[in-house]
Design a protein around this motif. Structure first.
Motif, PDB file in Angstrom:
ATOM      1  N   TRP A  69      35.630  30.546 -26.090  1.00 28.45           N
ATOM      2  CA  TRP A  69      34.822  29.413 -25.616  1.00 28.45           C
ATOM      3  C   TRP A  69      35.595  28.094 -25.726  1.00 28.45           C
ATOM      4  CZ3 TRP A  69      30.476  27.721 -23.323  1.00 28.45           C
ATOM      5  CH2 TRP A  69      29.941  26.494 -23.702  1.00 28.45           C
ATOM      6  N   ILE A  70      36.196  27.860 -26.876  1.00 27.27           N
ATOM      7  CA  ILE A  70      36.957  26.627 -27.095  1.00 27.27           C
ATOM      8  C   ILE A  70      38.191  26.589 -26.190  1.00 27.27           C
ATOM      9  CG2 ILE A  70      38.357  25.345 -28.731  1.00 27.27           C
ATOM     10  CD1 ILE A  70      35.475  25.001 -29.357  1.00 27.27           C
ATOM     11  N   LEU A  71      38.940  27.689 -26.156  1.00 26.53           N
ATOM     12  CA  LEU A  71      40.180  27.734 -25.369  1.00 26.53           C
ATOM     13  C   LEU A  71      39.913  27.565 -23.875  1.00 26.53           C
ATOM     14  CD1 LEU A  71      42.122  30.648 -27.148  1.00 26.53           C
ATOM     15  CD2 LEU A  71      42.492  28.177 -27.363  1.00 26.53           C
ATOM     16  N   ALA A  72      38.837  28.180 -23.390  1.00 28.04           N
ATOM     17  CA  ALA A  72      38.524  28.101 -21.957  1.00 28.04           C
ATOM     18  C   ALA A  72      37.982  26.730 -21.564  1.00 28.04           C
ATOM     19  CB  ALA A  72      37.510  29.183 -21.593  1.00 28.04           C
ATOM     20  N   SER A  73      37.417  26.008 -22.521  1.00 28.97           N
ATOM     21  CA  SER A  73      36.829  24.694 -22.229  1.00 28.97           C
ATOM     22  C   SER A  73      37.866  23.585 -22.149  1.00 28.97           C
ATOM     23  CB  SER A  73      35.801  24.338 -23.307  1.00 28.97           C
ATOM     24  OG  SER A  73      34.727  25.250 -23.315  1.00 28.97           O
ATOM     25  N   ILE A  74      38.961  23.739 -22.892  1.00 25.82           N
ATOM     26  CA  ILE A  74      39.968  22.678 -22.994  1.00 25.82           C
ATOM     27  C   ILE A  74      40.542  22.238 -21.634  1.00 25.82           C
ATOM     28  CG2 ILE A  74      42.294  22.172 -23.841  1.00 25.82           C
ATOM     29  CD1 ILE A  74      41.571  23.700 -26.404  1.00 25.82           C
ATOM     30  N   PRO A  75      40.888  23.169 -20.712  1.00 20.39           N
ATOM     31  CA  PRO A  75      41.493  22.725 -19.449  1.00 20.39           C
ATOM     32  C   PRO A  75      40.602  21.815 -18.602  1.00 20.39           C
ATOM     33  CG  PRO A  75      41.886  25.063 -19.801  1.00 20.39           C
ATOM     34  CD  PRO A  75      40.886  24.643 -20.824  1.00 20.39           C
ATOM     35  N   PHE A  88      31.371  10.375 -21.755  1.00 20.80           N
ATOM     36  CA  PHE A  88      30.829  11.683 -21.386  1.00 20.80           C
ATOM     37  C   PHE A  88      31.690  12.814 -21.950  1.00 20.80           C
ATOM     38  CE2 PHE A  88      30.903  15.345 -18.540  1.00 20.80           C
ATOM     39  CZ  PHE A  88      29.554  15.647 -18.398  1.00 20.80           C
ATOM     40  N   THR A  89      33.015  12.653 -21.845  1.00 21.60           N
ATOM     41  CA  THR A  89      33.927  13.714 -22.279  1.00 21.60           C
ATOM     42  C   THR A  89      33.837  13.955 -23.784  1.00 21.60           C
ATOM     43  OG1 THR A  89      35.451  13.144 -20.487  1.00 21.60           O
ATOM     44  CG2 THR A  89      36.322  14.486 -22.280  1.00 21.60           C
ATOM     45  N   LEU A  90      33.815  12.886 -24.565  1.00 22.08           N
ATOM     46  CA  LEU A  90      33.732  13.033 -26.020  1.00 22.08           C
ATOM     47  C   LEU A  90      32.404  13.650 -26.443  1.00 22.08           C
ATOM     48  CD1 LEU A  90      35.403   9.701 -27.193  1.00 22.08           C
ATOM     49  CD2 LEU A  90      36.365  12.019 -27.261  1.00 22.08           C
ATOM     50  N   ARG A  91      31.323  13.248 -25.761  1.00 17.42           N
ATOM     51  CA  ARG A  91      30.019  13.848 -26.049  1.00 17.42           C
ATOM     52  C   ARG A  91      30.045  15.349 -25.729  1.00 17.42           C
ATOM     53  NH1 ARG A  91      25.329  10.175 -25.678  1.00 17.42           N
ATOM     54  NH2 ARG A  91      26.075   8.036 -25.816  1.00 17.42           N
ATOM     55  N   SER A  92      30.668  15.684 -24.614  1.00 24.36           N
ATOM     56  CA  SER A  92      30.760  17.090 -24.222  1.00 24.36           C
ATOM     57  C   SER A  92      31.617  17.885 -25.202  1.00 24.36           C
ATOM     58  CB  SER A  92      31.332  17.208 -22.802  1.00 24.36           C
ATOM     59  OG  SER A  92      30.490  16.580 -21.859  1.00 24.36           O
ATOM     60  N   LEU A  93      32.704  17.274 -25.673  1.00 22.40           N
ATOM     61  CA  LEU A  93      33.560  17.947 -26.647  1.00 22.40           C
ATOM     62  C   LEU A  93      32.796  18.233 -27.932  1.00 22.40           C
ATOM     63  CD1 LEU A  93      36.333  18.995 -27.445  1.00 22.40           C
ATOM     64  CD2 LEU A  93      36.961  16.672 -28.145  1.00 22.40           C
ATOM     65  N   VAL A  97      32.056  22.060 -29.431  1.00 27.94           N
ATOM     66  CA  VAL A  97      32.376  22.457 -30.811  1.00 27.94           C
ATOM     67  C   VAL A  97      31.107  22.910 -31.543  1.00 27.94           C
ATOM     68  CG1 VAL A  97      33.221  21.646 -33.040  1.00 27.94           C
ATOM     69  CG2 VAL A  97      34.413  20.978 -30.951  1.00 27.94           C
ATOM     70  N   LEU A  98      30.009  22.183 -31.339  1.00 27.71           N
ATOM     71  CA  LEU A  98      28.753  22.547 -32.001  1.00 27.71           C
ATOM     72  C   LEU A  98      28.258  23.918 -31.547  1.00 27.71           C
ATOM     73  CD1 LEU A  98      26.729  19.181 -32.019  1.00 27.71           C
ATOM     74  CD2 LEU A  98      27.749  20.369 -33.976  1.00 27.71           C
ATOM     75  N   VAL A  99      28.356  24.196 -30.258  1.00 26.48           N
ATOM     76  CA  VAL A  99      27.923  25.510 -29.762  1.00 26.48           C
ATOM     77  C   VAL A  99      28.769  26.610 -30.388  1.00 26.48           C
ATOM     78  CG1 VAL A  99      27.842  27.005 -27.729  1.00 26.48           C
ATOM     79  CG2 VAL A  99      26.917  24.696 -27.598  1.00 26.48           C
ATOM     80  N   SER A 100      30.057  26.375 -30.511  1.00 26.00           N
ATOM     81  CA  SER A 100      30.936  27.361 -31.140  1.00 26.00           C
ATOM     82  C   SER A 100      30.516  27.625 -32.587  1.00 26.00           C
ATOM     83  CB  SER A 100      32.384  26.859 -31.090  1.00 26.00           C
ATOM     84  OG  SER A 100      33.250  27.776 -31.723  1.00 26.00           O
ATOM     85  N   LEU A 101      30.256  26.561 -33.339  1.00 23.55           N
ATOM     86  CA  LEU A 101      29.846  26.692 -34.743  1.00 23.55           C
ATOM     87  C   LEU A 101      28.468  27.325 -34.859  1.00 23.55           C
ATOM     88  CD1 LEU A 101      31.051  23.233 -36.149  1.00 23.55           C
ATOM     89  CD2 LEU A 101      32.116  25.478 -36.501  1.00 23.55           C
TER      90      LEU A 101
END
Length: 209
Positions: A69-75, A88-93, A97-101
């Motif tokens: 999830w994290i690796l695929a989201s980075i690009p 927007f980008t920082l909020r999405s980041l 991360v929260l969804v991953s945790l």
């Protein structure tokens, strides 16, 4: 005329989210999205978007959903910065991360569940879509193809839910390589439910937050 303008301004200000609103809203929405992903994973189905792609890869490889999830989201983050800005980008980041945790925490606390695939597909996508709607309303997203869909809606007037649906169906079709045709069918139903809810509820100008 002057009074109407003042009233409109007050209405808009009243709808603006405070920092606390955003923190609580993004956290709660990410939690809902992660529970939805957990239900889909428990039913061994996939969905669309980066979440579906991550589930698909996690079924076919030893990698966990959270890592993929994290690796695929980075690009997609540079695209988000370019078209949607740093806020927007920082909020999405943060949401990513929260969804991953939260996905890991949910799995640790609820343990492995054996649920009906159709239930996992439908209910999982309903819960996840509510979480994504919450993120949209706090000027955030789950990144990935969410960003592409939002840009298509804002720049071309295409409904974000319908754009996402086309992308998602392509991802769900990839499940043929790792799952039975019935699982793929359930996954397609779930992806449709997810995007139908988004298309009905996320429209330009409907909500100002």
């Amino acid at each position: 005329m002057h009074n109407t303008s003042v009233d409109d301004s007050r209405t808009t200000n009243a709808q603006s989210h405070s920092l606390l609103d955003d923190i609580v809203g993004i956290s709660a929405s990410a939690l809902l999205a992660s529970v939805g992903v957990f239900l889909m994973d428990s039913g061994h189905v996939v969905t669309g978007g980066i979440a579906g792609l991550a589930l698909l890869i996690s079924y076919a490889t030893p990698l966990s959903f959270s890592v993929v999830w994290i690796l695929a989201s980075i690009p997609f983050l540079p695209l988000a910065v370019w078209k949607k800005g740093w806020n927007f980008t920082l909020r999405s980041l943060v949401a990513i991360v929260l969804v991953s945790l939260f996905t890991q925490l949910t799995a640790m606390n609820l343990g492995p569940l054996d649920i009906d695939p159709l239930f996992g597909a439908v209910v999982g996508n309903v819960v996840a879509s509510i979480g994504v709607l919450g993120l949209f309303r706090h000027r955030s997203s789950l990144g990935g193809f969410n960003v592409v869909a939002l840009i298509a809606q804002e720049q071309y007037g295409w409904r974000a839910g319908y754009v996402q649906l086309v992308i998602d169906l392509a991802i769900v079709a990839g499940a043929f390589f790792v799952a039975s045709p019935m699982i793929v069918l359930y996954s397609a139903v779930g992806a449709f439910v997810f995007n139908f809810i988004l298309a009905l509820n996320h429209r330009e100008g409907r909500y100002n937050g």
